[in-house]
Design a protein around this motif. Sequence first.
Motif, PDB file in Angstrom:
ATOM      1  N   THR A  99      19.651 -31.387 -42.361  1.00 47.63           N
ATOM      2  CA  THR A  99      20.231 -31.849 -43.244  1.00 47.63           C
ATOM      3  C   THR A  99      20.990 -33.449 -43.382  1.00 47.63           C
ATOM      4  OG1 THR A  99      20.749 -29.023 -43.472  1.00 47.63           O
ATOM      5  CG2 THR A  99      22.227 -30.313 -44.416  1.00 47.63           C
ATOM      6  N   LEU A 100      20.664 -33.570 -44.447  1.00 46.91           N
ATOM      7  CA  LEU A 100      21.683 -34.812 -44.237  1.00 46.91           C
ATOM      8  C   LEU A 100      23.533 -34.607 -44.671  1.00 46.91           C
ATOM      9  CD1 LEU A 100      19.118 -36.569 -45.794  1.00 46.91           C
ATOM     10  CD2 LEU A 100      19.200 -37.487 -43.826  1.00 46.91           C
ATOM     11  N   PRO A 101      23.724 -35.065 -44.399  1.00 44.86           N
ATOM     12  CA  PRO A 101      25.654 -35.243 -45.103  1.00 44.86           C
ATOM     13  C   PRO A 101      25.110 -36.281 -45.883  1.00 44.86           C
ATOM     14  CG  PRO A 101      25.113 -37.627 -43.903  1.00 44.86           C
ATOM     15  CD  PRO A 101      23.228 -36.399 -43.152  1.00 44.86           C
ATOM     16  N   THR A 102      26.403 -36.084 -47.203  1.00 49.27           N
ATOM     17  CA  THR A 102      26.558 -36.654 -48.246  1.00 49.27           C
ATOM     18  C   THR A 102      27.722 -37.473 -47.991  1.00 49.27           C
ATOM     19  OG1 THR A 102      28.318 -35.227 -49.792  1.00 49.27           O
ATOM     20  CG2 THR A 102      26.018 -34.443 -49.205  1.00 49.27           C
ATOM     21  N   LEU A 103      27.858 -38.618 -49.158  1.00 48.00           N
ATOM     22  CA  LEU A 103      28.424 -39.833 -48.805  1.00 48.00           C
ATOM     23  C   LEU A 103      29.400 -40.376 -50.076  1.00 48.00           C
ATOM     24  CD1 LEU A 103      26.073 -41.865 -46.924  1.00 48.00           C
ATOM     25  CD2 LEU A 103      27.958 -40.697 -45.897  1.00 48.00           C
ATOM     26  N   PHE A 104      30.904 -40.564 -50.328  1.00 50.88           N
ATOM     27  CA  PHE A 104      31.233 -40.919 -51.282  1.00 50.88           C
ATOM     28  C   PHE A 104      31.440 -42.870 -50.586  1.00 50.88           C
ATOM     29  CE2 PHE A 104      36.002 -42.887 -53.488  1.00 50.88           C
ATOM     30  CZ  PHE A 104      34.569 -42.589 -54.671  1.00 50.88           C
ATOM     31  N   VAL A 105      30.820 -43.544 -51.596  1.00 47.85           N
ATOM     32  CA  VAL A 105      31.246 -45.314 -50.709  1.00 47.85           C
ATOM     33  C   VAL A 105      31.696 -45.781 -51.822  1.00 47.85           C
ATOM     34  CG1 VAL A 105      28.719 -45.402 -49.194  1.00 47.85           C
ATOM     35  CG2 VAL A 105      29.387 -45.773 -52.140  1.00 47.85           C
ATOM     36  N   PRO A 106      32.545 -47.040 -51.552  1.00 47.34           N
ATOM     37  CA  PRO A 106      32.564 -47.451 -52.403  1.00 47.34           C
ATOM     38  C   PRO A 106      31.850 -48.878 -52.771  1.00 47.34           C
ATOM     39  CG  PRO A 106      33.625 -48.318 -49.858  1.00 47.34           C
ATOM     40  CD  PRO A 106      33.195 -47.074 -50.282  1.00 47.34           C
ATOM     41  N   ALA A 119      30.924 -28.333 -45.242  1.00 49.70           N
ATOM     42  CA  ALA A 119      30.434 -28.911 -43.686  1.00 49.70           C
ATOM     43  C   ALA A 119      32.141 -29.726 -43.175  1.00 49.70           C
ATOM     44  CB  ALA A 119      29.461 -29.812 -44.654  1.00 49.70           C
ATOM     45  N   LEU A 120      31.723 -30.187 -42.479  1.00 49.52           N
ATOM     46  CA  LEU A 120      32.926 -31.283 -42.032  1.00 49.52           C
ATOM     47  C   LEU A 120      33.201 -32.758 -43.192  1.00 49.52           C
ATOM     48  CD1 LEU A 120      35.224 -31.236 -39.561  1.00 49.52           C
ATOM     49  CD2 LEU A 120      33.289 -32.694 -39.026  1.00 49.52           C
ATOM     50  N   ALA A 121      34.195 -32.825 -43.641  1.00 49.35           N
ATOM     51  CA  ALA A 121      34.801 -33.787 -44.206  1.00 49.35           C
ATOM     52  C   ALA A 121      35.713 -34.470 -43.798  1.00 49.35           C
ATOM     53  CB  ALA A 121      35.662 -33.458 -45.204  1.00 49.35           C
ATOM     54  N   ILE A 122      35.032 -36.218 -43.558  1.00 51.42           N
ATOM     55  CA  ILE A 122      36.206 -37.302 -42.432  1.00 51.42           C
ATOM     56  C   ILE A 122      36.297 -38.393 -43.576  1.00 51.42           C
ATOM     57  CG2 ILE A 122      34.999 -36.133 -40.433  1.00 51.42           C
ATOM     58  CD1 ILE A 122      33.157 -38.759 -40.187  1.00 51.42           C
ATOM     59  N   CYS A 123      37.423 -38.738 -43.205  1.00 50.73           N
ATOM     60  CA  CYS A 123      37.611 -40.629 -44.141  1.00 50.73           C
ATOM     61  C   CYS A 123      36.434 -41.218 -43.029  1.00 50.73           C
ATOM     62  CB  CYS A 123      38.750 -40.445 -44.678  1.00 50.73           C
ATOM     63  SG  CYS A 123      38.854 -41.645 -44.404  1.00 50.73           S
ATOM     64  N   ASP A 124      35.916 -41.855 -43.669  1.00 49.65           N
ATOM     65  CA  ASP A 124      34.420 -42.848 -42.435  1.00 49.65           C
ATOM     66  C   ASP A 124      34.791 -44.521 -42.713  1.00 49.65           C
ATOM     67  OD1 ASP A 124      33.314 -42.967 -44.457  1.00 49.65           O
ATOM     68  OD2 ASP A 124      31.391 -42.435 -43.976  1.00 49.65           O
ATOM     69  N   TYR A 125      35.443 -44.596 -43.175  1.00 55.05           N
ATOM     70  CA  TYR A 125      35.954 -46.258 -43.787  1.00 55.05           C
ATOM     71  C   TYR A 125      36.888 -45.371 -44.239  1.00 55.05           C
ATOM     72  CZ  TYR A 125      36.167 -50.200 -46.153  1.00 55.05           C
ATOM     73  OH  TYR A 125      36.435 -51.848 -47.381  1.00 55.05           O
ATOM     74  N   ARG A 126      38.241 -46.689 -44.114  1.00 54.32           N
ATOM     75  CA  ARG A 126      39.422 -47.604 -44.815  1.00 54.32           C
ATOM     76  C   ARG A 126      39.685 -48.099 -44.713  1.00 54.32           C
ATOM     77  NH1 ARG A 126      45.177 -46.996 -44.824  1.00 54.32           N
ATOM     78  NH2 ARG A 126      46.412 -46.468 -46.632  1.00 54.32           N
ATOM     79  N   VAL A 150      41.599 -48.508 -50.160  1.00 49.04           N
ATOM     80  CA  VAL A 150      41.139 -48.302 -50.315  1.00 49.04           C
ATOM     81  C   VAL A 150      39.734 -47.296 -48.983  1.00 49.04           C
ATOM     82  CG1 VAL A 150      38.357 -48.239 -51.020  1.00 49.04           C
ATOM     83  CG2 VAL A 150      39.993 -49.689 -51.996  1.00 49.04           C
ATOM     84  N   SER A 151      39.237 -46.242 -49.282  1.00 49.58           N
ATOM     85  CA  SER A 151      38.506 -45.323 -48.664  1.00 49.58           C
ATOM     86  C   SER A 151      37.018 -44.790 -49.418  1.00 49.58           C
ATOM     87  CB  SER A 151      39.497 -43.996 -47.881  1.00 49.58           C
ATOM     88  OG  SER A 151      40.705 -44.003 -47.616  1.00 49.58           O
ATOM     89  N   GLY A 152      36.503 -44.701 -47.693  1.00 51.81           N
ATOM     90  CA  GLY A 152      34.800 -44.213 -48.020  1.00 51.81           C
ATOM     91  C   GLY A 152      34.940 -42.731 -47.536  1.00 51.81           C
ATOM     92  N   PHE A 153      34.280 -41.513 -47.689  1.00 52.74           N
ATOM     93  CA  PHE A 153      33.992 -40.281 -47.096  1.00 52.74           C
ATOM     94  C   PHE A 153      32.437 -39.946 -46.400  1.00 52.74           C
ATOM     95  CE2 PHE A 153      38.053 -40.261 -49.730  1.00 52.74           C
ATOM     96  CZ  PHE A 153      38.710 -40.536 -48.806  1.00 52.74           C
ATOM     97  N   ARG A 154      32.880 -39.086 -46.165  1.00 51.72           N
ATOM     98  CA  ARG A 154      31.240 -38.145 -45.930  1.00 51.72           C
ATOM     99  C   ARG A 154      31.300 -36.878 -45.465  1.00 51.72           C
ATOM    100  NH1 ARG A 154      26.746 -40.194 -40.564  1.00 51.72           N
ATOM    101  NH2 ARG A 154      26.130 -38.478 -40.266  1.00 51.72           N
ATOM    102  N   PHE A 155      30.367 -36.052 -45.712  1.00 53.74           N
ATOM    103  CA  PHE A 155      30.447 -34.297 -45.639  1.00 53.74           C
ATOM    104  C   PHE A 155      29.105 -33.937 -45.387  1.00 53.74           C
ATOM    105  CE2 PHE A 155      31.790 -36.460 -49.486  1.00 53.74           C
ATOM    106  CZ  PHE A 155      34.002 -35.648 -49.418  1.00 53.74           C
ATOM    107  N   GLY A 156      29.425 -33.563 -43.696  1.00 51.74           N
ATOM    108  CA  GLY A 156      28.491 -33.022 -43.207  1.00 51.74           C
ATOM    109  C   GLY A 156      27.999 -34.082 -41.506  1.00 51.74           C
TER     110      GLY A 156
END
Length: 266
Positions: free
Chosen positions: A2-9, A245-252, A260-266
Motif C-alpha cells: 500500500t503506497l502512502p499519500t502525499l501533500f506537497v508544496p 494511516a499514520l499522518a506526519i509532517c515530513d517537510y517544514r 510551509v509544510s508537507g505531509f505524508r499519510f501512511g
Amino acid sequence: MTLPTLFVPHGGGPCFFMDPAGGPPDRMWRPMQAYLAGLIAGLPERPRAILMISGHWEAADLTVHVGERPDLLFDYHGFPEHTYRLHWNAPGAPDVARRAARLLQDAGHRVGEEAARGWDHGIFIPMMVANPAADVPLVQMSLRADLDPTAHIAVGAALAPLRDEGVLIVGSGMSFHNLRARGPQVTPVAAEWDAALIAAVTDADPARRRTRVAAWDQLPHARFAHPEAEHLLPLMVALGAGGDALAICDYRDVVMGWAVSGFRFG
C-alpha cells in the motif's frame, strides 16, 4: 504494498528553474527542491502511476484528464522567457483516470473527462524535480469548484483503493498561500497558523483528524493564510485517501516569510 499519500508544496511559479543555465534555484527554494527530489526514493516501492491534484485546476464537477501525453500549461506570469520553454514529457495515464472516475462514481460523485488541457505548473514544476526522467505515467484530477473541504476528504476516501494498485496519490498546493503577505513580518502569524494546521493534520485519531481539518477555517489566522482555499484543498484529498494511516509532517521550512509544510499519510 500500500503506497502512502502525499501533500506537497509546489513552490512559486517556476521557482526551481529560474537559472537559464540550469544551476540551482535561489537559496530559499533549495530545501523544498531537496524534499521534492526525494519523494519517489522515499516510497516503499516505485509507483506504476501517479494521480495528482493541483490547486490550479477547478471544475464544476470533478474532472479527470484522460489524455495520452498532455502538453504543459504555462499558467504563471512575469517570469523569465526561458521558463516558458521548459519540458516534462511524462505519459498520461488514461487507464488510471478512468479507474479513478469509476471509484468516484461508485461513491456518488459526479465526474467528467477531458483530454485537451495541459498540465499546469502545480503538476509539472514539482514533478520535474521529483521525477526528472518523466518515466512514471501521471493523471491529473481537478478540484471541485465549490472547494468544500468535507467533500474533498470524501473524494480522497473514494480514491483510496488506488493505493493498493500501485498508484501514488499526490495533492499539490501550498500550506500557506497569501501572495500579498510576504516578508519576515509575516513569519510569526504564518508560524502560528502552520503549527495549528500540523496539529490538526497529524491528530492520532483519524476521525478527529478529518473533522479538525475539514474545519480548517476555524484555525488561527486561517483566512490570512488562505484568502482562497484552492491551494489547501489538495491536502483534503490526500488526507481522505490516507484513511486511518499514520499522518506526519515530513517537510517544514520558511520561504518568503511563510512557514510551509508537507505531509505524508501512511
